[in-house]
Every structure is written in C-alpha cells, then in structure tokens.
Design a protein around this motif. Structure first.
Motif, PDB file in Angstrom:
ATOM      1  N   ALA A  20      49.896  60.524   6.227  1.00 51.88           N
ATOM      2  CA  ALA A  20      50.173  60.105   7.568  1.00 51.88           C
ATOM      3  C   ALA A  20      51.381  59.624   8.050  1.00 51.88           C
ATOM      4  CB  ALA A  20      49.143  58.615   7.704  1.00 51.88           C
ATOM      5  N   ASP A  21      52.238  59.237   7.159  1.00 52.38           N
ATOM      6  CA  ASP A  21      53.679  59.006   7.821  1.00 52.38           C
ATOM      7  C   ASP A  21      54.579  59.732   6.913  1.00 52.38           C
ATOM      8  OD1 ASP A  21      56.407  57.697   7.833  1.00 52.38           O
ATOM      9  OD2 ASP A  21      55.367  55.916   8.390  1.00 52.38           O
ATOM     10  N   TYR A  22      55.084  60.928   7.291  1.00 48.70           N
ATOM     11  CA  TYR A  22      55.740  61.726   6.494  1.00 48.70           C
ATOM     12  C   TYR A  22      57.041  61.163   5.968  1.00 48.70           C
ATOM     13  CZ  TYR A  22      58.882  65.732   5.063  1.00 48.70           C
ATOM     14  OH  TYR A  22      59.503  66.598   4.460  1.00 48.70           O
ATOM     15  N   ALA A  23      57.887  60.414   6.619  1.00 46.88           N
ATOM     16  CA  ALA A  23      59.295  59.590   6.023  1.00 46.88           C
ATOM     17  C   ALA A  23      58.808  58.737   5.112  1.00 46.88           C
ATOM     18  CB  ALA A  23      59.999  58.792   7.106  1.00 46.88           C
ATOM     19  N   ARG A  24      57.914  57.904   5.250  1.00 48.75           N
ATOM     20  CA  ARG A  24      57.311  56.837   4.097  1.00 48.75           C
ATOM     21  C   ARG A  24      56.813  57.631   2.802  1.00 48.75           C
ATOM     22  NH1 ARG A  24      52.142  53.463   5.470  1.00 48.75           N
ATOM     23  NH2 ARG A  24      51.348  55.587   5.166  1.00 48.75           N
ATOM     24  N   SER A  25      56.044  58.780   3.081  1.00 47.69           N
ATOM     25  CA  SER A  25      55.476  59.342   1.834  1.00 47.69           C
ATOM     26  C   SER A  25      56.791  60.231   1.149  1.00 47.69           C
ATOM     27  CB  SER A  25      54.425  60.327   2.209  1.00 47.69           C
ATOM     28  OG  SER A  25      53.462  59.728   2.714  1.00 47.69           O
ATOM     29  N   ALA A  69      45.767  64.040  11.607  1.00 49.04           N
ATOM     30  CA  ALA A  69      44.907  64.191  10.385  1.00 49.04           C
ATOM     31  C   ALA A  69      43.993  63.048  10.207  1.00 49.04           C
ATOM     32  CB  ALA A  69      46.013  64.693   9.381  1.00 49.04           C
ATOM     33  N   PRO A  70      42.824  63.577  10.109  1.00 45.59           N
ATOM     34  CA  PRO A  70      41.994  62.296   9.705  1.00 45.59           C
ATOM     35  C   PRO A  70      42.184  61.647   8.589  1.00 45.59           C
ATOM     36  CG  PRO A  70      40.775  64.411   9.131  1.00 45.59           C
ATOM     37  CD  PRO A  70      42.267  64.683   9.845  1.00 45.59           C
ATOM     38  N   ALA A  71      41.770  60.260   8.035  1.00 49.55           N
ATOM     39  CA  ALA A  71      42.197  59.449   7.058  1.00 49.55           C
ATOM     40  C   ALA A  71      40.995  59.992   6.019  1.00 49.55           C
ATOM     41  CB  ALA A  71      41.745  58.117   7.231  1.00 49.55           C
ATOM     42  N   ARG A  72      41.194  59.691   4.746  1.00 53.02           N
ATOM     43  CA  ARG A  72      40.427  60.077   3.599  1.00 53.02           C
ATOM     44  C   ARG A  72      39.093  59.319   3.637  1.00 53.02           C
ATOM     45  NH1 ARG A  72      40.914  61.637  -1.792  1.00 53.02           N
ATOM     46  NH2 ARG A  72      39.309  60.648  -3.202  1.00 53.02           N
ATOM     47  N   PRO A  73      38.175  59.818   3.617  1.00 54.22           N
ATOM     48  CA  PRO A  73      36.804  59.103   3.954  1.00 54.22           C
ATOM     49  C   PRO A  73      36.405  57.900   3.058  1.00 54.22           C
ATOM     50  CG  PRO A  73      36.090  61.200   3.249  1.00 54.22           C
ATOM     51  CD  PRO A  73      37.558  61.272   3.152  1.00 54.22           C
ATOM     52  N   SER A  74      36.625  58.135   1.861  1.00 51.82           N
ATOM     53  CA  SER A  74      36.631  56.746   1.002  1.00 51.82           C
ATOM     54  C   SER A  74      37.343  57.103  -0.302  1.00 51.82           C
ATOM     55  CB  SER A  74      35.049  56.749   0.664  1.00 51.82           C
ATOM     56  OG  SER A  74      34.436  57.822  -0.299  1.00 51.82           O
ATOM     57  N   ARG A  75      37.521  55.990  -1.258  1.00 51.19           N
ATOM     58  CA  ARG A  75      38.266  56.098  -2.290  1.00 51.19           C
ATOM     59  C   ARG A  75      37.186  55.443  -3.506  1.00 51.19           C
ATOM     60  NH1 ARG A  75      41.553  52.762  -5.342  1.00 51.19           N
ATOM     61  NH2 ARG A  75      43.625  53.893  -5.937  1.00 51.19           N
ATOM     62  N   PRO A  76      37.575  56.263  -4.806  1.00 51.58           N
ATOM     63  CA  PRO A  76      37.926  57.344  -4.989  1.00 51.58           C
ATOM     64  C   PRO A  76      36.698  58.222  -4.987  1.00 51.58           C
ATOM     65  CG  PRO A  76      37.789  56.475  -7.061  1.00 51.58           C
ATOM     66  CD  PRO A  76      37.270  55.269  -6.014  1.00 51.58           C
ATOM     67  N   ARG A  82      39.391  63.726  -6.674  1.00 52.87           N
ATOM     68  CA  ARG A  82      39.169  62.331  -6.757  1.00 52.87           C
ATOM     69  C   ARG A  82      40.541  61.371  -7.215  1.00 52.87           C
ATOM     70  NH1 ARG A  82      35.757  59.942 -12.030  1.00 52.87           N
ATOM     71  NH2 ARG A  82      35.857  57.960 -11.176  1.00 52.87           N
ATOM     72  N   HIS A  83      41.444  61.899  -7.980  1.00 53.91           N
ATOM     73  CA  HIS A  83      42.744  61.581  -8.274  1.00 53.91           C
ATOM     74  C   HIS A  83      43.685  62.674  -8.867  1.00 53.91           C
ATOM     75  CE1 HIS A  83      40.990  60.549 -11.913  1.00 53.91           C
ATOM     76  NE2 HIS A  83      42.140  60.828 -12.620  1.00 53.91           N
ATOM     77  N   LEU A  84      44.968  62.102  -8.472  1.00 59.65           N
ATOM     78  CA  LEU A  84      45.939  63.235  -9.244  1.00 59.65           C
ATOM     79  C   LEU A  84      46.674  62.465 -10.455  1.00 59.65           C
ATOM     80  CD1 LEU A  84      47.987  65.720  -9.061  1.00 59.65           C
ATOM     81  CD2 LEU A  84      48.949  64.485  -7.176  1.00 59.65           C
ATOM     82  N   ALA A  85      46.882  63.007 -11.522  1.00 58.37           N
ATOM     83  CA  ALA A  85      47.361  62.350 -12.514  1.00 58.37           C
ATOM     84  C   ALA A  85      48.528  63.065 -12.969  1.00 58.37           C
ATOM     85  CB  ALA A  85      46.297  62.491 -13.873  1.00 58.37           C
ATOM     86  N   PRO A 124      51.352  55.768  -0.363  1.00 57.29           N
ATOM     87  CA  PRO A 124      51.335  55.304   1.051  1.00 57.29           C
ATOM     88  C   PRO A 124      50.275  55.438   1.554  1.00 57.29           C
ATOM     89  CG  PRO A 124      53.661  56.144   0.324  1.00 57.29           C
ATOM     90  CD  PRO A 124      52.758  56.787  -0.501  1.00 57.29           C
ATOM     91  N   ASP A 125      49.452  56.578   1.534  1.00 57.89           N
ATOM     92  CA  ASP A 125      48.290  57.025   2.287  1.00 57.89           C
ATOM     93  C   ASP A 125      47.006  56.480   1.366  1.00 57.89           C
ATOM     94  OD1 ASP A 125      49.254  58.091   4.671  1.00 57.89           O
ATOM     95  OD2 ASP A 125      49.860  59.550   3.400  1.00 57.89           O
ATOM     96  N   ASP A 126      47.008  55.753   0.305  1.00 61.10           N
ATOM     97  CA  ASP A 126      45.795  55.212  -0.537  1.00 61.10           C
ATOM     98  C   ASP A 126      45.520  56.239  -1.276  1.00 61.10           C
ATOM     99  OD1 ASP A 126      45.003  52.838  -1.626  1.00 61.10           O
ATOM    100  OD2 ASP A 126      43.174  53.113  -0.319  1.00 61.10           O
ATOM    101  N   LEU A 127      46.238  57.596  -1.493  1.00 59.29           N
ATOM    102  CA  LEU A 127      45.741  58.351  -2.605  1.00 59.29           C
ATOM    103  C   LEU A 127      45.629  57.884  -3.889  1.00 59.29           C
ATOM    104  CD1 LEU A 127      44.643  61.547  -3.094  1.00 59.29           C
ATOM    105  CD2 LEU A 127      46.975  61.944  -3.557  1.00 59.29           C
ATOM    106  N   PRO A 128      44.512  57.895  -4.639  1.00 54.58           N
ATOM    107  CA  PRO A 128      44.694  57.418  -6.074  1.00 54.58           C
ATOM    108  C   PRO A 128      45.529  58.317  -6.753  1.00 54.58           C
ATOM    109  CG  PRO A 128      42.502  57.702  -5.201  1.00 54.58           C
ATOM    110  CD  PRO A 128      43.054  58.564  -4.349  1.00 54.58           C
TER     111      PRO A 128
END
Length: 139
Positions: A20-25, A69-76, A82-85, A124-128
């Motif tokens: 969502a925020d390129y500089a922050r990510s 870009a739309p936000a992720r619909p729900s977590r996780p 589901r997540h990136l390890a 920063p975008d709440d991606l797990p």
C-alpha cells in the motif's frame, strides 16, 4: 537424462507482494529484514514501482506498488497466500532486530510435527510473515 527424469520444479524463484505504501514497505524489507536490492524500477505507464530483493539462498521477493490496489480480504485464512515463511538459523537475534524496529512478534511456538521453533509477525500491510528456525548444523 531425458525430460521425464528432470524434476518439473526445482525451487521458488520469487514471491511477488503488492504494498500500500511503497516507501514504508521498501524500508521494512531492506532495513528491518535486511534484504538486498537487486533492481528498482519505476514503471511510469503503470504509475508503479517494482523492487527486486535478494535472499541469501538465491530466492527473491518482488515488491510492487499499484495505485488503488484493494486491501487483503482477511487474515490469514482467506484463499490464496496464507503466509510467507523465512528460514533462519536462530530465532532470537531476528526477533530482537524486529522488536528494536517496533515490529511485534508472536510468542515462539514449536511445530508439532517437526519440532522446529517458529514465530509470526506482520509486514507494513499486515501480510503474515513467519520466521522458521532451522539450525545451521541441521542436515
């Protein structure tokens, strides 16, 4: 060796993320997680940044920015990723690094099947994201 003897997949080349925020990510993945920049390009026709980041094992992350870009619909538990390890040799130094950067990590858990330790945190975008411990001396 013929084509039928060759494994069809040999690893993951890259994972692509839209932020969502390129500089922050960009700051999070380079400064906080310590990934190295391979290439960074602004694509004017799409008003979009593309940042290629390297991990030590040769795999890569691609970080994109797309306006609206739309936000992720729900977590996780939404369908899809589901997540990136990430593999680490020791959890504690990376947890300390994340904590120092203001990133909250869940309590360390143990994988009931492998006995390996792991923890979750979010970008920063709440991606797990997950840290999965595989000691350096483990086969």
């Amino acid at each position: 060796m013929n084509a039928s003897d060759t494994p069809p997949l040999i690893g993951i080349h890259h994972v692509a993320l839209i932020c969502a925020d390129y500089a922050r990510s960009r700051d999070f993945y380079t400064r906080v997680l310590g990934l190295q920049v391979i290439a960074e390009n602004y694509r004017q026709a799409r008003d979009s940044w593309k940042l290629d980041l390297a991990l030590p094992d040769g795999s890569q992350l691609e970080l994109f920015s797309f306006p609206g870009a739309p936000a992720r619909p729900s977590r996780p538990e939404a369908q899809g990723l589901r997540h990136l390890a990430f593999r680490v040799h020791l959890l504690e130094p990376m947890i300390e690094r994340l904590t120092a950067a203001g990133v909250a990590c869940e309590p360390i858990r143990v994988d009931e099947y492998t006995g390996r330790r792991f923890t979750f945190f979010a970008d920063p975008d709440d991606l797990p994201l997950e840290l999965y411990e595989i000691p350096a001396d483990a086969g």
